[in-house]
Design a protein around this motif. Structure first.
Motif, mmCIF file in Angstrom:
data_model
loop_
_atom_site.group_PDB
_atom_site.id
_atom_site.type_symbol
_atom_site.label_atom_id
_atom_site.label_comp_id
_atom_site.label_asym_id
_atom_site.label_seq_id
_atom_site.Cartn_x
_atom_site.Cartn_y
_atom_site.Cartn_z
ATOM 1 N N ALA A 1 4.792 -18.127 -62.595
ATOM 2 C CA ALA A 1 4.186 -16.811 -62.407
ATOM 3 C C ALA A 1 3.806 -16.157 -63.737
ATOM 4 C CB ALA A 1 5.134 -15.908 -61.635
ATOM 5 N N GLY A 2 4.136 -16.802 -64.866
ATOM 6 C CA GLY A 2 3.776 -16.273 -66.168
ATOM 7 C C GLY A 2 4.822 -15.407 -66.820
ATOM 8 N N ASP A 3 5.955 -15.186 -66.177
ATOM 9 C CA ASP A 3 7.041 -14.378 -66.761
ATOM 10 C C ASP A 3 7.955 -15.311 -67.556
ATOM 11 O OD1 ASP A 3 8.957 -12.542 -67.415
ATOM 12 O OD2 ASP A 3 9.466 -11.979 -65.346
ATOM 13 N N VAL A 4 7.482 -15.754 -68.716
ATOM 14 C CA VAL A 4 8.173 -16.807 -69.446
ATOM 15 C C VAL A 4 9.472 -16.314 -70.081
ATOM 16 C CG1 VAL A 4 6.070 -18.116 -69.854
ATOM 17 C CG2 VAL A 4 6.786 -16.393 -71.525
ATOM 18 N N GLU A 5 9.536 -15.056 -70.467
ATOM 19 C CA GLU A 5 10.776 -14.536 -71.063
ATOM 20 C C GLU A 5 11.906 -14.523 -70.039
ATOM 21 O OE1 GLU A 5 9.559 -10.786 -72.648
ATOM 22 O OE2 GLU A 5 9.029 -11.637 -74.596
ATOM 23 N N GLN A 6 11.612 -14.055 -68.822
ATOM 24 C CA GLN A 6 12.632 -14.055 -67.778
ATOM 25 C C GLN A 6 12.965 -15.487 -67.360
ATOM 26 O OE1 GLN A 6 14.427 -11.660 -66.894
ATOM 27 N NE2 GLN A 6 15.480 -12.442 -65.076
ATOM 28 N N ALA A 7 11.970 -16.353 -67.359
ATOM 29 C CA ALA A 7 12.221 -17.760 -67.041
ATOM 30 C C ALA A 7 13.203 -18.366 -68.029
ATOM 31 C CB ALA A 7 10.910 -18.541 -67.056
ATOM 32 N N ALA A 8 13.028 -18.056 -69.308
ATOM 33 C CA ALA A 8 13.937 -18.584 -70.327
ATOM 34 C C ALA A 8 15.337 -18.009 -70.161
ATOM 35 C CB ALA A 8 13.399 -18.259 -71.713
ATOM 36 N N HIS A 9 15.427 -16.728 -69.827
ATOM 37 C CA HIS A 9 16.724 -16.088 -69.638
ATOM 38 C C HIS A 9 17.478 -16.731 -68.465
ATOM 39 C CE1 HIS A 9 19.737 -12.900 -69.462
ATOM 40 N NE2 HIS A 9 19.479 -12.780 -68.168
ATOM 41 N N VAL A 10 16.806 -16.917 -67.341
ATOM 42 C CA VAL A 10 17.439 -17.541 -66.177
ATOM 43 C C VAL A 10 17.755 -19.007 -66.480
ATOM 44 C CG1 VAL A 10 17.124 -18.147 -63.745
ATOM 45 C CG2 VAL A 10 16.288 -15.947 -64.594
ATOM 46 N N GLY A 11 16.873 -19.670 -67.234
ATOM 47 C CA GLY A 11 17.102 -21.065 -67.600
ATOM 48 C C GLY A 11 18.373 -21.244 -68.407
ATOM 49 N N LYS A 12 18.674 -20.297 -69.285
ATOM 50 C CA LYS A 12 19.910 -20.390 -70.075
ATOM 51 C C LYS A 12 21.143 -20.298 -69.180
ATOM 52 C CE LYS A 12 18.680 -17.221 -73.097
ATOM 53 N NZ LYS A 12 18.786 -16.267 -74.230
ATOM 54 N N ALA A 13 21.077 -19.455 -68.161
ATOM 55 C CA ALA A 13 22.200 -19.357 -67.217
ATOM 56 C C ALA A 13 22.374 -20.677 -66.462
ATOM 57 C CB ALA A 13 21.961 -18.209 -66.240
ATOM 58 N N ALA A 14 21.267 -21.315 -66.072
ATOM 59 C CA ALA A 14 21.344 -22.601 -65.383
ATOM 60 C C ALA A 14 21.899 -23.682 -66.297
ATOM 61 C CB ALA A 14 19.958 -22.998 -64.877
ATOM 62 N N TRP B 1 4.681 -22.127 -74.742
ATOM 63 C CA TRP B 1 5.108 -20.804 -75.224
ATOM 64 C C TRP B 1 6.293 -20.927 -76.179
ATOM 65 C CZ3 TRP B 1 3.948 -21.190 -69.810
ATOM 66 C CH2 TRP B 1 2.794 -20.519 -69.429
ATOM 67 N N HIS B 2 6.367 -22.017 -76.897
ATOM 68 C CA HIS B 2 7.548 -22.297 -77.721
ATOM 69 C C HIS B 2 7.746 -21.282 -78.838
ATOM 70 C CE1 HIS B 2 4.248 -24.298 -79.874
ATOM 71 N NE2 HIS B 2 4.961 -24.103 -80.970
ATOM 72 N N ARG B 3 6.711 -20.508 -79.163
ATOM 73 C CA ARG B 3 6.861 -19.500 -80.228
ATOM 74 C C ARG B 3 7.420 -18.171 -79.712
ATOM 75 N NH1 ARG B 3 4.698 -21.374 -84.819
ATOM 76 N NH2 ARG B 3 3.102 -23.017 -84.673
ATOM 77 N N VAL B 4 7.480 -17.993 -78.405
ATOM 78 C CA VAL B 4 8.095 -16.790 -77.841
ATOM 79 C C VAL B 4 9.596 -16.869 -78.108
ATOM 80 C CG1 VAL B 4 8.547 -15.503 -75.723
ATOM 81 C CG2 VAL B 4 6.307 -16.593 -76.074
ATOM 82 N N PRO B 5 10.208 -15.850 -78.719
ATOM 83 C CA PRO B 5 11.612 -15.951 -79.142
ATOM 84 C C PRO B 5 12.569 -16.385 -78.038
ATOM 85 C CG PRO B 5 10.608 -14.025 -80.126
ATOM 86 C CD PRO B 5 9.589 -14.590 -79.177
ATOM 87 N N ASP B 6 12.462 -15.789 -76.847
ATOM 88 C CA ASP B 6 13.384 -16.159 -75.762
ATOM 89 C C ASP B 6 13.192 -17.611 -75.338
ATOM 90 O OD1 ASP B 6 14.610 -13.714 -75.683
ATOM 91 O OD2 ASP B 6 13.364 -12.920 -74.071
ATOM 92 N N VAL B 7 11.943 -18.055 -75.323
ATOM 93 C CA VAL B 7 11.661 -19.446 -74.961
ATOM 94 C C VAL B 7 12.210 -20.394 -76.020
ATOM 95 C CG1 VAL B 7 9.834 -21.149 -74.607
ATOM 96 C CG2 VAL B 7 9.640 -18.870 -73.570
ATOM 97 N N ALA B 8 11.994 -20.051 -77.283
ATOM 98 C CA ALA B 8 12.504 -20.889 -78.373
ATOM 99 C C ALA B 8 14.024 -20.985 -78.318
ATOM 100 C CB ALA B 8 12.056 -20.320 -79.717
ATOM 101 N N GLU B 9 14.663 -19.863 -77.981
ATOM 102 C CA GLU B 9 16.128 -19.869 -77.899
ATOM 103 C C GLU B 9 16.605 -20.781 -76.769
ATOM 104 O OE1 GLU B 9 19.845 -16.671 -77.695
ATOM 105 O OE2 GLU B 9 17.815 -16.033 -77.143
ATOM 106 N N PHE B 10 15.939 -20.695 -75.607
ATOM 107 C CA PHE B 10 16.318 -21.572 -74.492
ATOM 108 C C PHE B 10 16.138 -23.044 -74.873
ATOM 109 C CE2 PHE B 10 14.407 -24.257 -71.151
ATOM 110 C CZ PHE B 10 15.542 -24.481 -70.393
ATOM 111 N N ARG B 11 15.004 -23.376 -75.463
ATOM 112 C CA ARG B 11 14.726 -24.777 -75.785
ATOM 113 C C ARG B 11 15.676 -25.286 -76.869
ATOM 114 N NH1 ARG B 11 9.427 -26.665 -77.089
ATOM 115 N NH2 ARG B 11 9.711 -28.367 -75.579
#
Length: 485
Positions: free
Chosen positions: A424-437, A463-473
């Motif tokens: 859906a394009g909400d990559v920051e929330q996706a990364a946040h939920v991904g960390k919980a998983a 979106w690897h340069r988005v801070p939340d995404v980078a943190e998850f990865r």
């Protein structure tokens, strides 16, 4: 710090002059300091690496090595032996049974009985092969090009062991054969069949708590015990053992499925289906067909998902949870095929069946199937059909309503919610939920969950340069072994 690949203990370690005393000390009073020092010295393993293969922490390894802490639980003895790849002679000196106990073919059989079974195997029960210490075990790894891949490593360098504390006494008493125990059972004690039924339920609980890799070896061993019991059983006992063997086969399939080993899971579902044909319950094949549909769906096999779901639906008792489960898995197959109308039709079929159940509290089939489970399957289908916003909301509601105790399933649903939010394009929330998983994946060692996170990782790569995404990865990378150049 990034995880390293498991250690490789040279065979020469086990013949070292000091090893017999080190193993005897462990067997006698649980002191394993000398054992770990010898392994570390000759394998070059650090305390952190030892902690990794033994499924514990570096501070505890330090205490073990200095004999400040002793091993007390049988499951830890098993984890040490399996994690270090002890040969049978060392295992016995360490107070454990050899891995090959009770699994050799009878003298009249030829060597071909030990060949690996195929997916259509219907040979006698003594033909299930021993799982060797050198057989490959698949683990997820971050490749040098950034992808998450599954690599095969020798089993003896990785396997953390089973949860066999409850059967440790039997494992140590190698003078009692299962076949003689069946005849010796009295009315005052549980029969081996009753014991194995109870053990299966205990192993299900162990899987829920510890994940599949800790349980798989014990389930394989129990299948072998059932096979030996069947060789001398008659009448009702033989039929009960055949049914129990099918139950264990289906459970083994699930464990391999959740561990991410889809190929081995398919082999075990085929075995279980073959065994179920003569188990005396027509609903057992229906249930296994439903499981085959679920597995095929996770393997992106559209035809298999639909065909097996149809077989399960046709065989399942009307107005049963199993009928609803077959409809739900069929919906997933149609969603994989992009057929929205057929997907919604099967979801409605499953919902209507659940609303009009012919309640049978004694039925063991698809007991997990309820409206909440169907909501999760519906959300998964909507994501496949492109309705990512709708799917994300459905997953969130299902997760909030999930009963306690479904820790691993919660992780899978979190990962799928994260995928929907990424879609859906909400990559920051996706990364946040991904960390919980990912936290759940680390605790449960679920390969199924790692596969879901690998899909999320691919979704978020651009979106690897988005801070939340980078943190998850980065978080995901640090939990996986790294491919060496």
């Amino acid at each position: 710090m990034r995880a390293s690949l498991p250690i490789n203990v040279p065979d020469s370690v086990w013949t070292h002059a000091d090893m017999p005393a080190a193993l005897a000390a462990g067997a006698a009073n649980g002191t394993i300091g000398q054992l770990l020092k010898l392994v570390a010295q000759y394998s070059g393993a650090s305390q952190s690496q030892l902690a990794f293969v033994l499924g514990t922490t570096q501070p505890k390894i330090s205490k073990y090595m200095n004999d400040v802490m002793r091993v007390e639980r049988m499951d830890m003895f098993r984890r040490i032996a399996d994690g270090l790849g002890m040969p049978d002679e060392a295992r016995m000196a360490f107070g454990l049974a050899p891995r090959t106990r009770g699994l050799r073919p009878p003298p009249q059989q030829t060597a071909h009985a030990q060949e690996p079974a195929t997916a259509t195997d219907n040979r006698s029960v003594t033909d299930i092969p021993v799982v060797s210490d050198t057989e490959g075990v698949a683990i997820p790894c971050r490749a040098s090009d950034g992808r998450i891949i599954w690599v095969s490593i020798p089993r003896r360098t990785f396997l953390l062991g089973g949860v066999a504390a409850a059967t440790a006494g039997q494992a140590r008493d190698r003078s009692v054969r299962p076949t003689s125990r069946l005849a010796a059972t009295t009315a005052a004690e549980p029969s081996p069949i009753e014991h194995l039924e109870r053990m299966r339920l205990m192993l299900v609980e162990s899987d829920n708590l510890l994940g599949p890799r800790h349980v798989i070896p014990t389930v394989h061993e129990h299948v072998s015990v059932i096979q030996q019991l069947r060789s001398t059983a008659n009448g009702a006992d033989r039929r009960a053992l055949q049914r129990l063997q099918a139950w264990y086969g289906e459970f083994a399939s699930w464990l391999h499925h959740d561990a991410g080993d889809f190929s081995e899971a398919r082999v075990w579902t085929d075995r279980a289906l073959t065994w179920s044909q003569s188990a005396g319950d027509p609903q057992m094949p229906a249930y296994i067909y439903a499981r085959k549909s679920q597995l095929a769906g996770d393997m992106q096999d559209v035809a298999g998902a639909l065909d097996f779901a149809e077989a399960a639906f046709d065989l399942a008792t009307p107005r049963s949870k199993l009928k609803a489960a077959a409809a739900a898995f069929a919906a997933h197959g149609h969603a994989l095929n992009g057929d929205r109308d057929a997907t919604l039709r099967m979801i409605d079929e499953a919902r209507a069946t659940l609303a009009d159940l012919d309640a049978d509290p004694e039925s063991p089939w698809a007991v997990w199937m309820n409206d909440a489970y169907l909501d999760v399957e519906r959300a998964r289908c909507f994501a496949l059909l492109g309705d990512h916003d709708g799917a994300a909301g459905m997953f969130r509601r299902a997760i909030d309503d999930l009963p306690q105790g479904f820790h691993r399933d919660r992780g899978v649903y979190l990962a799928r919610e994260a995928q929907a939010r990424a879609g859906a394009g909400d990559v920051e929330q996706a990364a946040h939920v991904g960390k919980a998983a990912l936290s759940v994946a680390i605790e449960t060692e679920s390969g199924r969950l790692i596969n879901e996170l690998a899909r999320l990782d691919r979704q978020l790569a651009e979106w690897h340069r988005v801070p939340d995404v980078a943190e998850f990865r980065d978080y995901l990378t640090t939990t996986l072994p790294q491919e060496k150049d």
